[in-house]
Write a protein that holds these residues in place. Structure first.
Motif, PDB file in Angstrom:
ATOM      1  N   VAL A 147       0.852  -1.189   0.000  1.00 17.68           N
ATOM      2  CA  VAL A 147       0.000   0.000   0.000  1.00 17.68           C
ATOM      3  C   VAL A 147       0.884   1.234   0.000  1.00 17.68           C
ATOM      4  CG1 VAL A 147      -0.168  -0.181   2.528  1.00 17.68           C
ATOM      5  CG2 VAL A 147      -1.798   1.248   1.287  1.00 17.68           C
ATOM      6  N   GLY A 148       0.498   2.244  -0.807  1.00 17.60           N
ATOM      7  CA  GLY A 148       1.332   3.437  -0.938  1.00 17.60           C
ATOM      8  C   GLY A 148       1.093   4.463   0.156  1.00 17.60           C
ATOM      9  N   GLY A 149      -0.164   4.723   0.461  1.00 20.76           N
ATOM     10  CA  GLY A 149      -0.464   5.729   1.472  1.00 20.76           C
ATOM     11  C   GLY A 149      -1.934   6.087   1.501  1.00 20.76           C
ATOM     12  N   GLN A 150      -2.252   7.139   2.222  1.00 21.85           N
ATOM     13  CA  GLN A 150      -3.630   7.570   2.376  1.00 21.85           C
ATOM     14  C   GLN A 150      -4.190   8.116   1.061  1.00 21.85           C
ATOM     15  OE1 GLN A 150      -5.653   7.291   4.867  1.00 21.85           O
ATOM     16  NE2 GLN A 150      -4.510   7.213   6.793  1.00 21.85           N
ATOM     17  N   GLU A 151      -5.465   7.866   0.832  1.00 27.28           N
ATOM     18  CA  GLU A 151      -6.130   8.377  -0.357  1.00 27.28           C
ATOM     19  C   GLU A 151      -6.706   9.759  -0.082  1.00 27.28           C
ATOM     20  OE1 GLU A 151      -8.936   5.452  -1.668  1.00 27.28           O
ATOM     21  OE2 GLU A 151      -7.366   4.031  -2.238  1.00 27.28           O
ATOM     22  N   ALA A 152      -6.982  10.490  -1.166  1.00 23.74           N
ATOM     23  CA  ALA A 152      -7.559  11.820  -1.058  1.00 23.74           C
ATOM     24  C   ALA A 152      -9.048  11.766  -1.389  1.00 23.74           C
ATOM     25  CB  ALA A 152      -6.853  12.786  -2.014  1.00 23.74           C
ATOM     26  N   LEU A 153      -9.816  12.640  -0.759  1.00 23.43           N
ATOM     27  CA  LEU A 153     -11.236  12.778  -1.065  1.00 23.43           C
ATOM     28  C   LEU A 153     -11.382  14.029  -1.925  1.00 23.43           C
ATOM     29  CD1 LEU A 153     -13.978  11.419  -0.349  1.00 23.43           C
ATOM     30  CD2 LEU A 153     -14.178  13.078   1.518  1.00 23.43           C
ATOM     31  N   ASN A 154     -12.032  13.917  -3.074  1.00 17.81           N
ATOM     32  CA  ASN A 154     -12.101  15.001  -4.044  1.00 17.81           C
ATOM     33  C   ASN A 154     -13.530  15.525  -4.160  1.00 17.81           C
ATOM     34  OD1 ASN A 154      -9.322  14.228  -4.975  1.00 17.81           O
ATOM     35  ND2 ASN A 154     -10.439  12.394  -5.582  1.00 17.81           N
ATOM     36  N   ALA A 155     -13.650  16.843  -4.355  1.00 17.09           N
ATOM     37  CA  ALA A 155     -14.995  17.412  -4.369  1.00 17.09           C
ATOM     38  C   ALA A 155     -15.051  18.686  -5.219  1.00 17.09           C
ATOM     39  CB  ALA A 155     -15.442  17.733  -2.946  1.00 17.09           C
ATOM     40  N   SER A 156     -16.276  19.018  -5.604  1.00 22.56           N
ATOM     41  CA  SER A 156     -16.519  20.252  -6.359  1.00 22.56           C
ATOM     42  C   SER A 156     -16.810  21.415  -5.413  1.00 22.56           C
ATOM     43  CB  SER A 156     -17.691  20.058  -7.324  1.00 22.56           C
ATOM     44  OG  SER A 156     -18.858  19.668  -6.623  1.00 22.56           O
ATOM     45  N   LYS A 157     -16.793  21.147  -4.106  1.00 24.46           N
ATOM     46  CA  LYS A 157     -17.041  22.186  -3.098  1.00 24.46           C
ATOM     47  C   LYS A 157     -16.075  21.961  -1.939  1.00 24.46           C
ATOM     48  CE  LYS A 157     -20.470  19.544  -0.487  1.00 24.46           C
ATOM     49  NZ  LYS A 157     -21.821  19.557   0.137  1.00 24.46           N
ATOM     50  N   GLY A 212      -4.992   8.346  -4.424  1.00 27.95           N
ATOM     51  CA  GLY A 212      -4.155   9.405  -3.883  1.00 27.95           C
ATOM     52  C   GLY A 212      -4.043  10.565  -4.858  1.00 27.95           C
ATOM     53  N   LEU A 213      -3.393  11.643  -4.436  1.00 28.29           N
ATOM     54  CA  LEU A 213      -3.272  12.847  -5.261  1.00 28.29           C
ATOM     55  C   LEU A 213      -2.709  12.557  -6.645  1.00 28.29           C
ATOM     56  CD1 LEU A 213      -1.840  15.714  -3.006  1.00 28.29           C
ATOM     57  CD2 LEU A 213      -4.213  15.280  -3.641  1.00 28.29           C
ATOM     58  N   PRO A 231      -3.018  15.911   3.860  1.00 32.91           N
ATOM     59  CA  PRO A 231      -2.929  14.449   3.751  1.00 32.91           C
ATOM     60  C   PRO A 231      -4.295  13.783   3.966  1.00 32.91           C
ATOM     61  CG  PRO A 231      -1.236  15.338   5.228  1.00 32.91           C
ATOM     62  CD  PRO A 231      -2.218  16.438   4.973  1.00 32.91           C
ATOM     63  N   GLY A 232      -4.443  12.611   3.394  1.00 27.32           N
ATOM     64  CA  GLY A 232      -5.704  11.899   3.510  1.00 27.32           C
ATOM     65  C   GLY A 232      -5.962  11.424   4.928  1.00 27.32           C
ATOM     66  N   MET A 236      -6.995   3.904   3.238  1.00 30.94           N
ATOM     67  CA  MET A 236      -5.648   3.507   2.841  1.00 30.94           C
ATOM     68  C   MET A 236      -5.739   2.053   2.391  1.00 30.94           C
ATOM     69  SD  MET A 236      -2.111   4.103   4.929  1.00 30.94           S
ATOM     70  CE  MET A 236      -2.683   3.222   6.381  1.00 30.94           C
ATOM     71  N   SER A 237      -6.171   1.885   1.151  1.00 32.82           N
ATOM     72  CA  SER A 237      -6.511   0.552   0.662  1.00 32.82           C
ATOM     73  C   SER A 237      -5.267  -0.225   0.239  1.00 32.82           C
ATOM     74  CB  SER A 237      -7.478   0.668  -0.521  1.00 32.82           C
ATOM     75  OG  SER A 237      -7.930  -0.594  -0.920  1.00 32.82           O
ATOM     76  N   SER A 238      -5.107  -1.410   0.814  1.00 29.18           N
ATOM     77  CA  SER A 238      -3.913  -2.230   0.588  1.00 29.18           C
ATOM     78  C   SER A 238      -4.201  -3.387  -0.360  1.00 29.18           C
ATOM     79  CB  SER A 238      -3.420  -2.783   1.927  1.00 29.18           C
ATOM     80  OG  SER A 238      -2.354  -3.687   1.723  1.00 29.18           O
ATOM     81  N   ASP A 239      -3.395  -3.498  -1.407  1.00 31.41           N
ATOM     82  CA  ASP A 239      -3.459  -4.668  -2.281  1.00 31.41           C
ATOM     83  C   ASP A 239      -2.665  -5.810  -1.655  1.00 31.41           C
ATOM     84  OD1 ASP A 239      -4.982  -3.279  -4.056  1.00 31.41           O
ATOM     85  OD2 ASP A 239      -3.397  -2.945  -5.532  1.00 31.41           O
ATOM     86  N   HIS A 240      -2.838  -6.999  -2.206  1.00 37.28           N
ATOM     87  CA  HIS A 240      -2.146  -8.156  -1.635  1.00 37.28           C
ATOM     88  C   HIS A 240      -1.535  -9.021  -2.736  1.00 37.28           C
ATOM     89  CE1 HIS A 240      -6.159 -10.634  -1.938  1.00 37.28           C
ATOM     90  NE2 HIS A 240      -5.580 -10.467  -3.109  1.00 37.28           N
TER      91      HIS A 240
END
Length: 337
Positions: A147-157, A212-213, A231-232, A236-240
């Protein structure tokens, strides 16, 4: 002996006598991942394949399929378990329909601040053993997480804190995340990752939980929406890497060790490369008019309270989910988080 393990014997002649046969073992694996070959994860997976081949002196051959080229992403685990493939390199969350416990293999949603903390649970906090109890029921063996890191939440507001989530209509993956955000007043819309750009462009949703960004930037999401968390804080979604147990156990011990070491290298490289990618992406966003929001400890705490409530409910669903949640909770407490 597995049909995927090929043995060849070589006899070397010295004068009129022959030396004892030297057994050379070749292990061949067919693995599918859901990353594009051009992405950071995809490039590092390609390096993983090369490392395994080099360290094994060519004894381990991996045929890697990118972007879910053989079966759909959610079908990869079963394809490996039934012999269509040998190993799955996607994400455990695809299997929550089998058992809710798979959610806590892939994404604890607010449980850890950094990928290193999660990896420490896997490798030193009992996570590997806990996961293998779950995977073993399906005839699969868990090799490792990346897993790389925290994800970002994106929005129009603006999304400055929990209050801004009220009536926020956004793309969400299925499972626990949708429940957490809904409890905070948001309106999650479950859709496939591949549909995110079109949904934002057409106004079907006001925002998206995608990645992520750097990945979001590469997808063109910030050409459409101009607000993001960094930062997110939420995911933080981890692949396996998981292989069919009969295939894995039939491989020579040294081959298994090479794959494990190479995968740990992949996991660490992904963390470091993600730091670089996110920093470069942040620099670009400043010139694109994108506003970033670093949630305060108080706002993050509100989200974590909602996440804890969801953990408690999910732990009631199956004994395996309860055991997984208790493992995370005990380890998080031991770290003083």
């Amino acid at each position: 002996m597995s049909r995927k393990t090929v043995f060849t014997a070589t006899v070397v002649l010295l004068g009129l006598s022959a030396s004892p046969a030297i057994a050379e073992t070749t292990s061949k694996l067919r693995i599918q991942n859901h990353q594009s070959q051009e992405s950071t994860s995809g490039r590092l997976i390609a390096e993983f394949v090369d490392q395994v081949h080099l360290m094994s002196g060519g004894e381990i051959e991996i045929e890697m399929f990118y972007s879910s080229a053989v079966v759909k992403s959610a079908e990869t685990f079963d394809a490996a378990a039934t012999g269509i493939l040998d190993c799955d390199m996607t994400n455990g969350s695809y299997q929550t329909g089998k058992n809710p416990a798979y959610q806590f293999v892939a994404d604890t949603m607010g449980g850890y601040d950094t990928p290193i903390q999660f990896q420490t649970w896997v490798n030193f906090g009992g996570g590997r053993e806990q996961i293998n109890e779950l995977y073993g029921e399906q005839g699969m063996t868990f090799i490792g997480a990346h897993v790389g890191g925290q994800e970002a939440l994106n929005a129009s507001k603006p999304i400055r804190g929990v209050d801004d989530l009220k009536n926020f209509k956004f793309r969400s993956p299925p499972g626990m995340e949708s429940e957490i955000f809904a409890s905070l007043g948001a309106k999650p819309v479950v859709m496939d990752f591949t549909e995110v750009f079109t949904a934002l462009e057409s106004g079907i949703v006001d925002g998206a939980d995608a990645s992520g960004l750097a990945v979001n930037l590469g997808m063109g999401l910030y050409d459409i929406v101009k607000h993001t968390t960094y930062p997110g804080f939420h995911s933080m979604s981890s692949d396996h890497l998981a292989c069919r147990s009969d295939i894995w156990n039939a491989m020579p011990e040294k081959h298994r060790a090479i794959i494990e070491v190479a995968h740990k290298s992949l996991a660490m490289d992904l963390i470091m490369q993600t730091l670089v990618d996110e920093g470069e992406a942040l620099g670009e966003l400043e010139g694109m008019g994108v506003t970033t929001y670093d949630w305060s400890a108080e706002e993050r705490g509100k989200f974590r309270d909602a996440a804890r409530s969801a953990w408690a409910e999910w732990s009631k669903k199956t004994p395996e989910a309860k055991a997984m949640v208790e493992s995370h909770e005990a380890f998080i407490q031991s770290l003083g988080l």
